[in-house]
Motif scaffolding. Structure first.
Motif, PDB file in Angstrom:
ATOM      1  N   ILE B  54       0.847  -1.201   0.000  1.00  0.00           N
ATOM      2  CA  ILE B  54       0.000   0.000   0.000  1.00  0.00           C
ATOM      3  C   ILE B  54       0.881   1.250   0.000  1.00  0.00           C
ATOM      4  CG2 ILE B  54      -1.639   1.375   1.359  1.00  0.00           C
ATOM      5  CD1 ILE B  54      -2.966  -1.205   2.227  1.00  0.00           C
ATOM      6  N   ALA B  55       1.932   1.225   0.826  1.00  0.00           N
ATOM      7  CA  ALA B  55       2.828   2.384   0.894  1.00  0.00           C
ATOM      8  C   ALA B  55       3.455   2.665  -0.473  1.00  0.00           C
ATOM      9  CB  ALA B  55       3.916   2.154   1.934  1.00  0.00           C
ATOM     10  N   ILE B  56       3.964   1.588  -1.116  1.00  0.00           N
ATOM     11  CA  ILE B  56       4.589   1.772  -2.436  1.00  0.00           C
ATOM     12  C   ILE B  56       3.584   2.326  -3.437  1.00  0.00           C
ATOM     13  CG2 ILE B  56       5.635   0.559  -4.405  1.00  0.00           C
ATOM     14  CD1 ILE B  56       6.967  -1.320  -2.320  1.00  0.00           C
ATOM     15  N   CYS B  57       2.362   1.757  -3.423  1.00  0.00           N
ATOM     16  CA  CYS B  57       1.338   2.232  -4.365  1.00  0.00           C
ATOM     17  C   CYS B  57       0.972   3.692  -4.121  1.00  0.00           C
ATOM     18  CB  CYS B  57       0.070   1.370  -4.257  1.00  0.00           C
ATOM     19  SG  CYS B  57       0.295  -0.252  -4.975  1.00  0.00           S
ATOM     20  N   SER B  58       0.804   4.072  -2.859  1.00  0.00           N
ATOM     21  CA  SER B  58       0.380   5.461  -2.641  1.00  0.00           C
ATOM     22  C   SER B  58       1.521   6.445  -2.885  1.00  0.00           C
ATOM     23  CB  SER B  58      -0.252   5.648  -1.253  1.00  0.00           C
ATOM     24  OG  SER B  58       0.520   5.020  -0.276  1.00  0.00           O
ATOM     25  N   ILE B  59       2.756   6.034  -2.609  1.00  0.00           N
ATOM     26  CA  ILE B  59       3.893   6.911  -2.937  1.00  0.00           C
ATOM     27  C   ILE B  59       3.964   7.103  -4.456  1.00  0.00           C
ATOM     28  CG2 ILE B  59       6.419   7.040  -3.030  1.00  0.00           C
ATOM     29  CD1 ILE B  59       6.431   5.735  -0.233  1.00  0.00           C
ATOM     30  N   THR B  60       3.811   5.987  -5.191  1.00  0.00           N
ATOM     31  CA  THR B  60       3.843   6.059  -6.652  1.00  0.00           C
ATOM     32  C   THR B  60       2.721   6.964  -7.167  1.00  0.00           C
ATOM     33  OG1 THR B  60       4.594   3.790  -6.599  1.00  0.00           O
ATOM     34  CG2 THR B  60       4.000   4.666  -8.749  1.00  0.00           C
ATOM     35  N   ALA B  61       1.510   6.767  -6.600  1.00  0.00           N
ATOM     36  CA  ALA B  61       0.364   7.539  -7.085  1.00  0.00           C
ATOM     37  C   ALA B  61       0.541   9.026  -6.858  1.00  0.00           C
ATOM     38  CB  ALA B  61      -0.917   7.056  -6.401  1.00  0.00           C
ATOM     39  N   THR B  62       1.070   9.404  -5.707  1.00  0.00           N
ATOM     40  CA  THR B  62       1.168  10.843  -5.434  1.00  0.00           C
ATOM     41  C   THR B  62       2.411  11.469  -6.042  1.00  0.00           C
ATOM     42  OG1 THR B  62       2.189  10.362  -3.308  1.00  0.00           O
ATOM     43  CG2 THR B  62      -0.165  10.780  -3.301  1.00  0.00           C
ATOM     44  N   ASN B  63       3.424  10.670  -6.354  1.00  0.00           N
ATOM     45  CA  ASN B  63       4.651  11.253  -6.889  1.00  0.00           C
ATOM     46  C   ASN B  63       4.721  11.239  -8.407  1.00  0.00           C
ATOM     47  OD1 ASN B  63       6.808  12.020  -4.718  1.00  0.00           O
ATOM     48  ND2 ASN B  63       5.680  10.273  -3.939  1.00  0.00           N
ATOM     49  N   TYR B  64       4.096  10.240  -9.022  1.00  0.00           N
ATOM     50  CA  TYR B  64       4.305  10.100 -10.469  1.00  0.00           C
ATOM     51  C   TYR B  64       3.061  10.332 -11.311  1.00  0.00           C
ATOM     52  CZ  TYR B  64       8.701   8.402  -8.781  1.00  0.00           C
ATOM     53  OH  TYR B  64       9.898   8.321  -8.132  1.00  0.00           O
ATOM     54  N   LEU B  65       1.874  10.348 -10.680  1.00  0.00           N
ATOM     55  CA  LEU B  65       0.677  10.651 -11.467  1.00  0.00           C
ATOM     56  C   LEU B  65       0.382  12.138 -11.326  1.00  0.00           C
ATOM     57  CD1 LEU B  65      -1.590   7.612 -10.569  1.00  0.00           C
ATOM     58  CD2 LEU B  65      -0.205   7.955 -12.602  1.00  0.00           C
ATOM     59  N   LYS B  66       0.063  12.765 -12.444  1.00  0.00           N
ATOM     60  CA  LYS B  66      -0.213  14.199 -12.390  1.00  0.00           C
ATOM     61  C   LYS B  66      -1.679  14.429 -12.043  1.00  0.00           C
ATOM     62  CE  LYS B  66       3.349  16.523 -14.950  1.00  0.00           C
ATOM     63  NZ  LYS B  66       4.150  15.620 -15.769  1.00  0.00           N
ATOM     64  N   ALA B  67      -1.918  15.053 -10.906  1.00  0.00           N
ATOM     65  CA  ALA B  67      -3.291  15.366 -10.516  1.00  0.00           C
ATOM     66  C   ALA B  67      -3.411  16.860 -10.306  1.00  0.00           C
ATOM     67  CB  ALA B  67      -3.649  14.638  -9.234  1.00  0.00           C
ATOM     68  N   ALA B  75      -8.566  10.631  -4.484  1.00  0.00           N
ATOM     69  CA  ALA B  75      -9.109   9.475  -5.198  1.00  0.00           C
ATOM     70  C   ALA B  75      -7.975   8.518  -5.582  1.00  0.00           C
ATOM     71  CB  ALA B  75      -9.862   9.933  -6.439  1.00  0.00           C
ATOM     72  N   PHE B  76      -6.856   9.101  -6.042  1.00  0.00           N
ATOM     73  CA  PHE B  76      -5.674   8.283  -6.378  1.00  0.00           C
ATOM     74  C   PHE B  76      -5.204   7.492  -5.163  1.00  0.00           C
ATOM     75  CE2 PHE B  76      -3.884  10.995 -10.097  1.00  0.00           C
ATOM     76  CZ  PHE B  76      -4.794  10.385 -10.943  1.00  0.00           C
ATOM     77  N   ILE B  77      -5.163   8.174  -4.017  1.00  0.00           N
ATOM     78  CA  ILE B  77      -4.681   7.511  -2.807  1.00  0.00           C
ATOM     79  C   ILE B  77      -5.621   6.359  -2.426  1.00  0.00           C
ATOM     80  CG2 ILE B  77      -4.195   7.795  -0.331  1.00  0.00           C
ATOM     81  CD1 ILE B  77      -3.360  10.698  -1.023  1.00  0.00           C
ATOM     82  N   ALA B  78      -6.941   6.626  -2.510  1.00  0.00           N
ATOM     83  CA  ALA B  78      -7.917   5.574  -2.189  1.00  0.00           C
ATOM     84  C   ALA B  78      -7.717   4.370  -3.107  1.00  0.00           C
ATOM     85  CB  ALA B  78      -9.335   6.128  -2.331  1.00  0.00           C
ATOM     86  N   ALA B  79      -7.542   4.649  -4.398  1.00  0.00           N
ATOM     87  CA  ALA B  79      -7.309   3.567  -5.354  1.00  0.00           C
ATOM     88  C   ALA B  79      -6.030   2.822  -5.007  1.00  0.00           C
ATOM     89  CB  ALA B  79      -7.223   4.135  -6.769  1.00  0.00           C
ATOM     90  N   ALA B  80      -5.004   3.595  -4.580  1.00  0.00           N
ATOM     91  CA  ALA B  80      -3.730   2.974  -4.233  1.00  0.00           C
ATOM     92  C   ALA B  80      -3.896   2.043  -3.033  1.00  0.00           C
ATOM     93  CB  ALA B  80      -2.681   4.050  -3.939  1.00  0.00           C
ATOM     94  N   VAL B  81      -4.739   2.433  -2.084  1.00  0.00           N
ATOM     95  CA  VAL B  81      -4.980   1.590  -0.903  1.00  0.00           C
ATOM     96  C   VAL B  81      -5.628   0.272  -1.337  1.00  0.00           C
ATOM     97  CG1 VAL B  81      -6.308   1.373   1.243  1.00  0.00           C
ATOM     98  CG2 VAL B  81      -5.131   3.518   0.726  1.00  0.00           C
TER      99      VAL B  81
END
Lengths: 252, 352
Positions: B54-67, B75-81
């Motif tokens: 979960i940590a890896i997914c949420s770090i990836t979502a907030t660092n590499y996806l442009k929001a 929403a990205f974080i929720a999806a990452a969880v």
């Protein structure tokens, strides 16, 4: 005993009056032969009156006090008047030149008057005046020999663009394009003319048809063929460096 | 807020990684406590795998996806969880199978029930832990940002005050007052009043985020009144701001340095002096403030724009993004014209 005569040059009439008043108290024997409100006036009066001393405000409209001193070169003793802070003027306090700070204080003026009297009493002319004046000039006059402003026709007026705001100059068929943050401006000056007039430390020829402001470069991209492409902050334009100028970016 | 807020990002620091391991361990202990008979080592492997994924997914979502907005990022974080929990469980299952062969149910029906209850737990804890990390990160970000804003404000204030306290101006003015006291005490008094007012208003306004245009014009007027005494007939000035713009809010000391520029480089060095016109006008959603002098003007070799002008450009960029500008033009028939263009905002909520 020969009477000592002085002229006072300062564009602000109140300040001339104040200095005159102070001089009358510290040096009663001194005659004020004339007062001038600008540099040209000062030159004319020095020419006509042949005073022993000239009190010259450094910052005057028209010709500056420094320029007046330069032109009268040693024909009379010079005391500069300035509101500059102490450190800026200390450099040119010497046997040949003196200065008083605004606001004029009795203490400082007494010291100046004492030195002036000594100098005027000695028969030999003050040495190295010209050299000292040049030193003062280079310390205070920051005149540039390089192009600082670009004049570009804009609608029905003339826009003045500070060269620091320019990303690059690029030649087109008829004009030279000046690229700034707010767009492109056209001027008639050629790249060749610009190259000789701009500060070469800041503006680099990178192409037969382009000069770049080195300070505005944001990134230098190497291409596979060994060339370079320049990128800038806030705009998407790119500039290609031609082979002949590639050495400028080799270190990057 | 007129400044763009930075996008939210999870940042992995050594301390947070340690926290993550501890939190995962606590979850395993908690599950063992509420489900007596379940094995701690197996739960530990599961919770570590799920937590880390979960940590890896949420770090990836907030660092590499442009929001573009925080809501999209949430929403990205929720999806990452969710994605992290599912993948983490699969990995956890594989690892457990490897270390403790036979410990994971193999029958399809059992596996389904097992997975479903684990997923519920994984999502529950994943959400709670992610939320805690999110809050901590957000608080740190805001603190950093607040400190930066405070630092910028302090620097701006110092720079503004430095420019007001320019020694030449200060000492020339004081010399004049001294020189006037005996011959013309009335005039000396007026000049000292203007000087006092100028210092007071510029000291006060330098501290505020914005001022009304009329306040800025008061600073300008006091400044010019000092010069009117010093330069006498050589300086004439007019200020023309329409009633509708008097209350328009601008960053403090935006116009005064331009007036100073015009006096110092245009009018004071000119033997005959000249006149100064400061005017404002609204055109649609733009406000244009013009400082025009009939002085010496600029030639190509005139000293470049000074620190004062550069400072104005920087501040315009900082406050308005790209929506404000300062340009110089030749004035007709002679002299220099500085033109400031600002967006006219009916919404002044961000102005204090």
């Amino acid at each position: 005993m020969k009477q000592i005569r002085a002229i006072i040059a300062d564009d602000e009439v109140t300040l001339r009056g104040y200095l005159k008043e102070k001089l009358a108290a510290t040096w009663p024997e001194l005659t004020i032969a004339g007062e001038a409100g600008d540099g040209e006036d000062a030159l004319r009066q020095i020419e006509e009156q042949r005073p022993d001393v000239a009190f010259l405000d450094i910052k005057m409209p028209g010709i500056s006090g420094i320029e007046v001193a330069r032109r009268i070169a040693g024909s009379c003793a010079v005391v500069f008047i300035t509101a500059h802070n102490k450190y800026a003027v200390e450099a040119f306090e010497s046997e040949a030149l003196d200065y008083v700070l605004k606001p004029v204080t009795d203490e400082r003026l007494k010291k100046t008057v004492k030195r002036l009297k000594e100098r005027l009493a000695s028969p030999r002319p003050a040495p190295e005046v010209a050299a000292v004046i040049e030193k003062v000039a280079s310390a205070l006059e920051k005149a540039s020999h390089h192009l600082q402003w670009i004049k570009a026709q804009h609608k029905d007026g003339v826009r003045l663009i500070s060269v620091g705001d320019v990303y690059f100059f690029r030649a087109t068929d008829k004009y030279t394009v000046v690229r700034t943050k707010d767009g492109e401006h056209l001027i008639r000056k050629t790249i060749k003319e610009l190259e000789s007039e701009l500060d070469p430390d800041q503006f680099w020829r990178v192409h037969r048809a382009a000069i770049v402001n080195a300070r505005a470069i944001h990134a230098v991209d190497h291409s596979l063929s060994g060339g370079y492409t320049l990128k800038f902050k806030d705009i998407t334009d790119q500039l290609t460096v031609s082979r002949a100028y590639g050495h400028l970016f080799k270190q990057m | 807020m007129s400044q763009n807020s930075l996008p939210f990002r999870f940042k992995a620091t050594p301390l947070k990684i340690i926290f993550l391991f501890i939190a995962n361990t606590l979850i395993a202990l908690f599950i063992v406590a509420i489900y007596p008979g379940s094995s701690f080592p197996i739960n530990l492997v599961y919770s570590q795998c799920i937590g880390i994924t979960i940590a890896i997914c949420s770090i990836t979502a907030t660092n590499y996806l442009k929001a573009p907005r925080l809501s999209v990022q949430l929403a990205f974080i929720a999806a990452a969880v969710i994605v992290g929990a599912v993948i983490g469980m699969e990995i956890g299952g594989a690892v457990v199978q490897l270390i403790f062969p036979g410990a994971v149910p193999t029958l399809a029906i059992e596996k389904y029930a097992f997975t479903r209850s684990n997923l519920v737990l994984a999502l529950l804890f994943g959400t709670v832990i992610t939320y805690i990390f999110f809050s901590i990160q957000k608080m740190t970000d805001e603190k950093v940002k607040r400190l930066e804003v405070e630092r910028n404000a302090a620097i701006t204030e110092i720079k503004l005050l430095q420019s007001q306290m320019e020694p030449h101006f200060l000492f020339n003015t004081l010399s004049n007052i001294l020189g006037l006291i005996d011959p013309d005490p009335e005039k000396a008094k007026r000049m000292l009043e203007s000087f006092t007012q100028f210092l007071r208003t510029s000291l006060l306004t330098a501290r505020s985020e914005t001022v009304a245009l009329s306040q800025e014009m008061d600073v300008v007027k006091n400044y010019l009144d000092i010069f009117a005494v010093r330069m006498g007939e050589r300086l004439r000035y007019t200020i023309d701001i329409p009633a509708g713009l008097q209350g328009f809010r601008i960053p403090p000391l935006l116009i005064q340095p331009l007036v100073e520029n015009a006096v110092k480089h245009g009018l004071e060095p000119s033997i005959s002096g000249g006149s100064l016109l400061i005017s404002g006008a609204r055109e649609g959603d733009r406000v244009r403030i013009i400082v025009a002098d009939s002085g010496l003007g600029i030639n190509e070799l005139s000293p470049g724009s000074g620190i004062g002008v550069e400072n104005i450009k920087k501040r315009l960029d900082l406050v308005y993004g790209g929506r404000a500008s300062l340009v110089f033009e030749e004035n007709k028939p002679k002299g220099l014209k500085a033109v400031v263009e600002l967006p006219y905002e009916t919404d002044t909520s961000h102005h204090s």
